[in-house]
Design an enzyme around this catalytic site. Structure first.
Site, PDB file in Angstrom:
ATOM      1  N   ALA A   1      52.465  47.098  46.078  1.00  0.00           N
ATOM      2  CA  ALA A   1      52.466  46.641  44.680  1.00  0.00           C
ATOM      3  C   ALA A   1      51.048  46.380  44.189  1.00  0.00           C
ATOM      4  CB  ALA A   1      53.319  45.379  44.559  1.00  0.00           C
TER       5      ALA A   1
ATOM      6  N   LYS B   1      50.926  44.926  49.672  1.00  0.00           N
ATOM      7  CA  LYS B   1      49.854  45.911  49.496  1.00  0.00           C
ATOM      8  C   LYS B   1      50.268  47.081  48.608  1.00  0.00           C
ATOM      9  CE  LYS B   1      47.347  44.962  53.729  1.00  0.00           C
ATOM     10  NZ  LYS B   1      46.133  44.516  53.034  1.00  0.00           N
TER      11      LYS B   1
ATOM     12  N   GLY C   1      29.606  46.308  51.073  1.00  0.00           N
ATOM     13  CA  GLY C   1      29.943  47.595  50.486  1.00  0.00           C
ATOM     14  C   GLY C   1      30.823  48.445  51.363  1.00  0.00           C
TER      15      GLY C   1
ATOM     16  N   ASP D   1      54.433  36.269  47.052  1.00  0.00           N
ATOM     17  CA  ASP D   1      53.640  35.332  47.851  1.00  0.00           C
ATOM     18  C   ASP D   1      53.958  33.910  47.367  1.00  0.00           C
ATOM     19  OD1 ASP D   1      52.515  37.579  48.942  1.00  0.00           O
ATOM     20  OD2 ASP D   1      50.562  37.363  47.959  1.00  0.00           O
TER      21      ASP D   1
ATOM     22  N   ASP E   1      42.600  46.090  48.522  1.00  0.00           N
ATOM     23  CA  ASP E   1      43.648  46.850  47.826  1.00  0.00           C
ATOM     24  C   ASP E   1      43.069  47.538  46.591  1.00  0.00           C
ATOM     25  OD1 ASP E   1      45.658  46.195  49.620  1.00  0.00           O
ATOM     26  OD2 ASP E   1      46.228  44.381  48.532  1.00  0.00           O
TER      27      ASP E   1
ATOM     28  N   ASN F   1      39.227  48.561  56.702  1.00  0.00           N
ATOM     29  CA  ASN F   1      38.105  47.626  56.659  1.00  0.00           C
ATOM     30  C   ASN F   1      37.461  47.602  58.046  1.00  0.00           C
ATOM     31  OD1 ASN F   1      39.582  45.840  58.246  1.00  0.00           O
ATOM     32  ND2 ASN F   1      40.117  44.478  56.545  1.00  0.00           N
TER      33      ASN F   1
ATOM     34  N   ALA G   1      37.416  42.785  41.538  1.00  0.00           N
ATOM     35  CA  ALA G   1      38.652  42.094  41.925  1.00  0.00           C
ATOM     36  C   ALA G   1      38.370  40.710  42.513  1.00  0.00           C
ATOM     37  CB  ALA G   1      39.440  42.942  42.927  1.00  0.00           C
TER      38      ALA G   1
HETATM   39  P1  ADP Z   1      39.526  43.876  52.826  1.00  0.00           P
HETATM   40  O1  ADP Z   1      39.971  42.992  51.709  1.00  0.00           O
HETATM   41  O2  ADP Z   1      40.484  44.992  53.121  1.00  0.00           O
HETATM   42  O3  ADP Z   1      39.068  43.160  54.073  1.00  0.00           O
HETATM   43  P2  ADP Z   1      36.718  44.179  52.083  1.00  0.00           P
HETATM   44  O4  ADP Z   1      36.603  42.689  52.201  1.00  0.00           O
HETATM   45  O5  ADP Z   1      35.844  45.015  52.956  1.00  0.00           O
HETATM   46  O6  ADP Z   1      38.238  44.661  52.258  1.00  0.00           O
HETATM   47  O7  ADP Z   1      36.439  44.524  50.541  1.00  0.00           O
HETATM   48  C1  ADP Z   1      36.629  45.800  49.963  1.00  0.00           C
HETATM   49  C2  ADP Z   1      35.531  46.087  48.973  1.00  0.00           C
HETATM   50  O8  ADP Z   1      35.515  45.069  47.958  1.00  0.00           O
HETATM   51  C3  ADP Z   1      34.126  46.067  49.577  1.00  0.00           C
HETATM   52  O9  ADP Z   1      33.748  47.355  50.054  1.00  0.00           O
HETATM   53  C4  ADP Z   1      33.277  45.646  48.393  1.00  0.00           C
HETATM   54  O10 ADP Z   1      32.954  46.756  47.581  1.00  0.00           O
HETATM   55  C5  ADP Z   1      34.202  44.708  47.605  1.00  0.00           C
HETATM   56  N1  ADP Z   1      33.961  43.296  47.990  1.00  0.00           N
HETATM   57  C6  ADP Z   1      34.659  42.542  48.879  1.00  0.00           C
HETATM   58  N2  ADP Z   1      34.124  41.295  48.999  1.00  0.00           N
HETATM   59  C7  ADP Z   1      33.074  41.255  48.152  1.00  0.00           C
HETATM   60  C8  ADP Z   1      32.094  40.254  47.786  1.00  0.00           C
HETATM   61  N3  ADP Z   1      32.109  39.044  48.339  1.00  0.00           N
HETATM   62  N4  ADP Z   1      31.152  40.597  46.859  1.00  0.00           N
HETATM   63  C9  ADP Z   1      31.123  41.829  46.306  1.00  0.00           C
HETATM   64  N5  ADP Z   1      32.006  42.801  46.603  1.00  0.00           N
HETATM   65  C10 ADP Z   1      32.958  42.535  47.503  1.00  0.00           C
END
Ligand code: ADP
Length: 286
Positions: free
Chosen positions: A44, A42, A204, A15, A232, A178, A262
């Protein structure tokens, strides 16, 4: 450390991020940006997360014979992901995502798949494994080959949302999407044979089987710094926990805590948490 043997078949990108006051309009040049390089892709990202969370991870992927490959693979190497099945294609460039970010954090992204598009079904020679995890940043035929050849638990994160071969819904023990991707796939998810996990960001995630909601979990309260890579991390954590034989509810709680962890550090790969951090956020049931 669980040592569960996980093979990730997927993408590797570098990136290249330019942060400027504003994003350029078509034909416009924006100057005064600062530049940063981050390992990504994704495949990696999920391989690194599964390794840090306690798996013994092998990555099957394709990079180019260029200096970007070493930069893209640096964290995977440092954390001990097995890269012996990685192929270097002398005629392709390592995958690159060109990302422009403005002061408000909005972005524009152009992805040059490069060597990721050269990964072929013939490259999917799976070593002994307990589980296989794929995403949709490589050719659908490659993901289908991984599904056919997997001898253990097969998980697929259907991101980005593309036309997915039907074998994925028939073979997958776990499909991860998602909210946005769930809307794109719609009723197809209800036809999946295995579990379907849907993530809802800070709200969640939930597990479904044939359209029926089985369990849901909320992430622990954290202060997010950068949500890149949360999905990821969630995908890697849920796959690993289910391969380890954790009960569904506990596995989902672990994955939500991993995704939340993360978000507390900058960068997709640099932000991936280690197992002890996630377990501290998500104590096992008493
Ligand atoms: P993506 O990055 O694929 O869009 P999500 O944003 O739904 O996926 O995030 C995946 C998971 O990471 C969520 O189910 C949640 O457990 C955690 N997560 C994401 N954003 C937050 C946040 N702002 N606060 C707490 N946990 C988060």
């Amino acid at each position: 450390m669980s040592g569960a043997r996980i093979v990730v078949v997927g993408s590797v990108n570098l990136d290249i991020v330019a942060t400027a006051a504003t994003l350029p309009a078509p034909g416009e040049t924006v100057t005064g940006a600062s530049l940063a390089f981050h390992p990504g892709g994704k495949g990696a990202n999920q391989a690194l997360a599964a390794q840090r969370l306690g798996g013994a991870v092998t990555l099957i992927a394709c990079v180019g014979a260029d200096p970007n490959a070493a930069a893209a693979l640096a964290l995977l190497r440092a954390d001990g992901v097995d890269l012996t099945l990685l192929r270097t294609d002398p005629n392709a460039a390592t995958g690159v995502a060109l990302i422009a970010v403005n002061a408000a954090g909005e972005n524009q992204i152009v992805v040059a798949s490069g060597a990721n598009a050269k990964l072929a079904a013939a490259d999917v020679k799976l070593p002994p494994h307990d589980g296989v995890l794929c995403q949709m940043e490589v050719a659908p035929g490659v993901v289908a080959a991984a599904a056919e050849r997997c001898k253990g638990f097969f998980a697929v994160n259907l991101a980005p949302a593309l036309h997915a071969p039907s074998i994925l819904f028939e073979r997958a023990d776990l499909v991860i999407v998602n909210e946005g991707e769930a809307a794109v796939y719609g009723g197809a998810l209800d036809q999946a044979r295995g579990l379907v996990a849907v993530t809802y960001g800070a709200r969640g995630a939930a597990l479904f089987r044939q359209g029926r909601r089985l369990v849901e979990a909320a992430p622990p309260a954290v202060t997010p710094v950068d949500t890149t890579g949360a999905g990821d991390c969630f995908s890697a954590a849920l796959t690993l926990a289910l391969v380890e034989g954790q009960p569904k509810e506990q596995a989902l709680r672990f994955a939500c805590a991993a995704g939340a962890a993360a978000t507390t550090r900058a960068g997709a790969q640099t932000g991936m948490p280690w197992r002890a951090e996630v377990e501290a956020l998500s104590p096992p049931p008493v």
